[in-house]
Design a protein around this motif. Structure first.
Motif, PDB file in Angstrom:
ATOM      1  N   GLY A   1       0.960  -1.280   0.701  1.00  0.00           N
ATOM      2  CA  GLY A   1       0.017   0.028   0.510  1.00  0.00           C
ATOM      3  C   GLY A   1       0.474   0.755  -0.321  1.00  0.00           C
ATOM      4  O   GLY A   1       1.874   1.117  -0.280  1.00  0.00           O
ATOM      5  N   ASP A   2       0.047   2.642   0.288  1.00  0.00           N
ATOM      6  CA  ASP A   2       0.531   3.646   0.063  1.00  0.00           C
ATOM      7  C   ASP A   2       1.047   3.770   1.710  1.00  0.00           C
ATOM      8  O   ASP A   2       0.437   3.724   2.336  1.00  0.00           O
ATOM      9  N   LEU A   3       2.305   3.915   2.253  1.00  0.00           N
ATOM     10  CA  LEU A   3       2.846   4.041   3.641  1.00  0.00           C
ATOM     11  C   LEU A   3       3.621   5.357   3.602  1.00  0.00           C
ATOM     12  O   LEU A   3       3.534   4.897   4.730  1.00  0.00           O
ATOM     13  N   ASN A   4       2.711   6.590   2.898  1.00  0.00           N
ATOM     14  CA  ASN A   4       3.457   7.410   3.234  1.00  0.00           C
ATOM     15  C   ASN A   4       4.826   7.450   3.917  1.00  0.00           C
ATOM     16  O   ASN A   4       5.058   9.040   4.616  1.00  0.00           O
ATOM     17  N   THR A   5       5.592   6.617   3.197  1.00  0.00           N
ATOM     18  CA  THR A   5       7.746   7.264   3.983  1.00  0.00           C
ATOM     19  C   THR A   5       8.135   6.624   3.728  1.00  0.00           C
ATOM     20  O   THR A   5       7.877   5.033   2.974  1.00  0.00           O
ATOM     21  N   ASP A   6       8.962   6.537   3.619  1.00  0.00           N
ATOM     22  CA  ASP A   6      10.350   5.208   2.795  1.00  0.00           C
ATOM     23  C   ASP A   6      10.756   4.183   4.077  1.00  0.00           C
ATOM     24  O   ASP A   6      10.201   4.467   4.997  1.00  0.00           O
ATOM     25  N   PRO A   7      11.196   3.782   3.187  1.00  0.00           N
ATOM     26  CA  PRO A   7      11.793   2.276   4.139  1.00  0.00           C
ATOM     27  C   PRO A   7      12.853   2.095   5.840  1.00  0.00           C
ATOM     28  O   PRO A   7      12.986   1.341   6.444  1.00  0.00           O
ATOM     29  N   HIS A   8      13.699   3.509   5.398  1.00  0.00           N
ATOM     30  CA  HIS A   8      14.570   3.608   6.845  1.00  0.00           C
ATOM     31  C   HIS A   8      13.869   4.507   7.794  1.00  0.00           C
ATOM     32  O   HIS A   8      14.962   4.548   8.405  1.00  0.00           O
ATOM     33  N   SER A   9      12.578   4.674   7.651  1.00  0.00           N
ATOM     34  CA  SER A   9      11.706   6.214   8.509  1.00  0.00           C
ATOM     35  C   SER A   9      11.971   4.799  10.255  1.00  0.00           C
ATOM     36  O   SER A   9      11.981   4.083   9.665  1.00  0.00           O
ATOM     37  N   PRO A  10      11.827   6.064  11.262  1.00  0.00           N
ATOM     38  CA  PRO A  10      11.848   4.668  12.157  1.00  0.00           C
ATOM     39  C   PRO A  10      10.482   4.393  12.291  1.00  0.00           C
ATOM     40  O   PRO A  10      10.595   3.145  12.919  1.00  0.00           O
ATOM     41  N   GLU A  11       9.427   4.930  12.173  1.00  0.00           N
ATOM     42  CA  GLU A  11       8.279   4.350  12.130  1.00  0.00           C
ATOM     43  C   GLU A  11       8.007   2.426  11.623  1.00  0.00           C
ATOM     44  O   GLU A  11       8.194   1.518  11.833  1.00  0.00           O
ATOM     45  N   MET A  12       9.316   2.624  10.400  1.00  0.00           N
ATOM     46  CA  MET A  12       9.378   1.289   8.936  1.00  0.00           C
ATOM     47  C   MET A  12      10.190   0.631  10.249  1.00  0.00           C
ATOM     48  O   MET A  12      10.040  -0.969  10.282  1.00  0.00           O
ATOM     49  N   ARG A  13      11.488   0.641  10.732  1.00  0.00           N
ATOM     50  CA  ARG A  13      12.320   0.096  11.439  1.00  0.00           C
ATOM     51  C   ARG A  13      12.093  -0.863  12.202  1.00  0.00           C
ATOM     52  O   ARG A  13      12.352  -1.411  12.868  1.00  0.00           O
ATOM     53  N   HIS A  14      10.948   0.321  13.129  1.00  0.00           N
ATOM     54  CA  HIS A  14      10.450  -0.633  14.348  1.00  0.00           C
ATOM     55  C   HIS A  14       8.682  -1.815  13.852  1.00  0.00           C
ATOM     56  O   HIS A  14       8.910  -2.876  14.559  1.00  0.00           O
ATOM     57  N   LEU A  15       8.017  -1.937  12.622  1.00  0.00           N
ATOM     58  CA  LEU A  15       7.425  -2.408  11.842  1.00  0.00           C
ATOM     59  C   LEU A  15       8.450  -4.111  11.768  1.00  0.00           C
ATOM     60  O   LEU A  15       8.626  -5.208  12.585  1.00  0.00           O
ATOM     61  N   PHE A  16       9.633  -3.429  11.311  1.00  0.00           N
ATOM     62  CA  PHE A  16      10.634  -4.550  11.063  1.00  0.00           C
ATOM     63  C   PHE A  16      11.237  -5.301  12.401  1.00  0.00           C
ATOM     64  O   PHE A  16      11.194  -6.267  11.500  1.00  0.00           O
ATOM     65  N   ALA A  17      11.002  -4.926  13.475  1.00  0.00           N
ATOM     66  CA  ALA A  17      11.719  -4.985  14.688  1.00  0.00           C
ATOM     67  C   ALA A  17      11.042  -6.089  14.754  1.00  0.00           C
ATOM     68  O   ALA A  17      11.257  -7.325  16.180  1.00  0.00           O
ATOM     69  N   HIS A  18       9.528  -5.425  15.057  1.00  0.00           N
ATOM     70  CA  HIS A  18       8.856  -6.802  15.499  1.00  0.00           C
ATOM     71  C   HIS A  18       7.268  -7.070  15.013  1.00  0.00           C
ATOM     72  O   HIS A  18       6.491  -7.426  15.404  1.00  0.00           O
ATOM     73  N   SER A  19       8.158  -7.713  13.765  1.00  0.00           N
ATOM     74  CA  SER A  19       6.696  -8.415  12.342  1.00  0.00           C
ATOM     75  C   SER A  19       8.101  -8.882  11.716  1.00  0.00           C
ATOM     76  O   SER A  19       9.438  -9.507  11.641  1.00  0.00           O
ATOM     77  N   SER A  20       8.041 -10.328  11.159  1.00  0.00           N
ATOM     78  CA  SER A  20       8.452 -11.035   9.835  1.00  0.00           C
ATOM     79  C   SER A  20       8.828 -11.035   8.866  1.00  0.00           C
ATOM     80  O   SER A  20       9.502 -11.088   7.764  1.00  0.00           O
ATOM     81  N   LEU A  21       8.120  -9.117   8.666  1.00  0.00           N
ATOM     82  CA  LEU A  21       8.478  -8.249   7.327  1.00  0.00           C
ATOM     83  C   LEU A  21       9.616  -7.657   7.556  1.00  0.00           C
ATOM     84  O   LEU A  21      10.070  -7.180   8.140  1.00  0.00           O
ATOM     85  N   GLN A  22      10.460  -7.800   6.040  1.00  0.00           N
ATOM     86  CA  GLN A  22      11.556  -7.646   5.727  1.00  0.00           C
ATOM     87  C   GLN A  22      11.799  -6.123   4.926  1.00  0.00           C
ATOM     88  O   GLN A  22      11.123  -5.581   4.089  1.00  0.00           O
ATOM     89  N   PRO A  23      12.755  -5.423   5.065  1.00  0.00           N
ATOM     90  CA  PRO A  23      12.602  -4.623   4.123  1.00  0.00           C
ATOM     91  C   PRO A  23      12.992  -4.793   2.858  1.00  0.00           C
ATOM     92  O   PRO A  23      13.961  -5.750   2.931  1.00  0.00           O
TER      93      PRO A  23
END
Length: 260
Positions: free
Chosen positions: A179-201
């Motif tokens: 989807g349109d996540l309105n942020t790039d993959p290096h933002s703090p909120e995306m790094r938090h997502l990758f740290a707390h789920s199996s989703l990969q950058p």
């Protein structure tokens, strides 16, 4: 003789913010074509028809900023229209932000695969109107969970929304977020997502915005660690102010039936 089932299975995915059918090709057109935000136009339908021609190339399509049926779309459910025009058999939508009868923004899902179930989740936000549509394909243990989402402009709101999505996906080993996540993959909120789920950058983020000269990777197709992305690309046609993002993925087991 019985043929052994395939160990892997490929799916083609598409994520597209369609801006309710409007076409924007320059920043100034947000102003000069602002009337398109509230009134229907033949150009919107033509734009949807162009997109519908391409949808049969894909197995699962996630839509953002589709209209659920209001003045600006001529009271047309755009997700349903795209599904029926393209000949894709399954569709679902999640209306989120009704504004009188002028606009009714929604997330949408179009698929050649029959979902086992589709669940709508409201996402946390100070201003209501953001949601995540979660479709489950195949059996619960080995099936695929696909999340379609359009996140907030605020980093604080996005952080809460991505934390919520991570929690929803924690029991799903095979997962996709697009989807349109309105942020790039290096933002703090995306790094938090990758740290707390199996989703990969993503290994190589693909710029999608603005569509006429893409510089920012705001649209994403993210997969869990046991799903392989074979390739990722944008469609050359600009259907809105975002380019549509496509991916071909390889699932670790053939637990989902496809019909081509």
């Amino acid at each position: 003789m019985t043929r052994a089932p395939a160990k892997h299975q490929r799916l083609r995915l598409l994520s597209c913010n369609i801006l309710a059918g409007a076409s924007v090709q320059r920043y100034r057109q947000y102003v000069t074509r602002s009337i398109n935000a509230v009134l229907p136009a033949r150009s919107k339908l033509d734009n949807l028809d162009r997109l519908a021609e391409l949808l049969p190339q894909f197995d699962v399509v996630g839509l953002q900023e589709t209209d659920a049926g209001s003045l600006r779309s001529g009271f047309l459910n755009q997700t349903r229209y795209l599904a029926e025009t393209s000949g894709m058999p399954y569709w679902s939508h999640q209306p989120n932000r009704p504004l009188a009868q002028i606009s009714h923004t929604a997330n949408g899902l179009i698929s050649r695969l029959e979902p086992l179930r589709v669940i709508d989740y409201p996402l946390p936000s100070r201003i209501p109107g953001r949601g995540a549509l979660v479709a489950h394909f195949g059996d619960d243990a080995h099936g695929l969970a696909v999340v379609v989402a359009h996140l907030s402009l605020s980093a604080q709101a996005r952080a809460k929304q991505l934390a919520f999505i991570a929690e929803v996906l924690q029991d799903h080993p095979h997962a996709v977020l697009m989807g349109d996540l309105n942020t790039d993959p290096h933002s703090p909120e995306m790094r938090h997502l990758f740290a707390h789920s199996s989703l990969q950058p993503p290994e190589h983020p693909v710029p999608t915005f603005p569509s006429w000269k893409p510089r920012r990777a705001l649209d994403h197709i993210l997969v869990s660690s046991d799903i392989r992305i074979e390739k990722m690309w944008t469609l050359p046609q600009a259907f809105s102010d975002h380019l549509a993002l496509a991916a071909e993925i390889q699932l670790p087991s053939a637990s989902i039936k496809t019909h081509r």
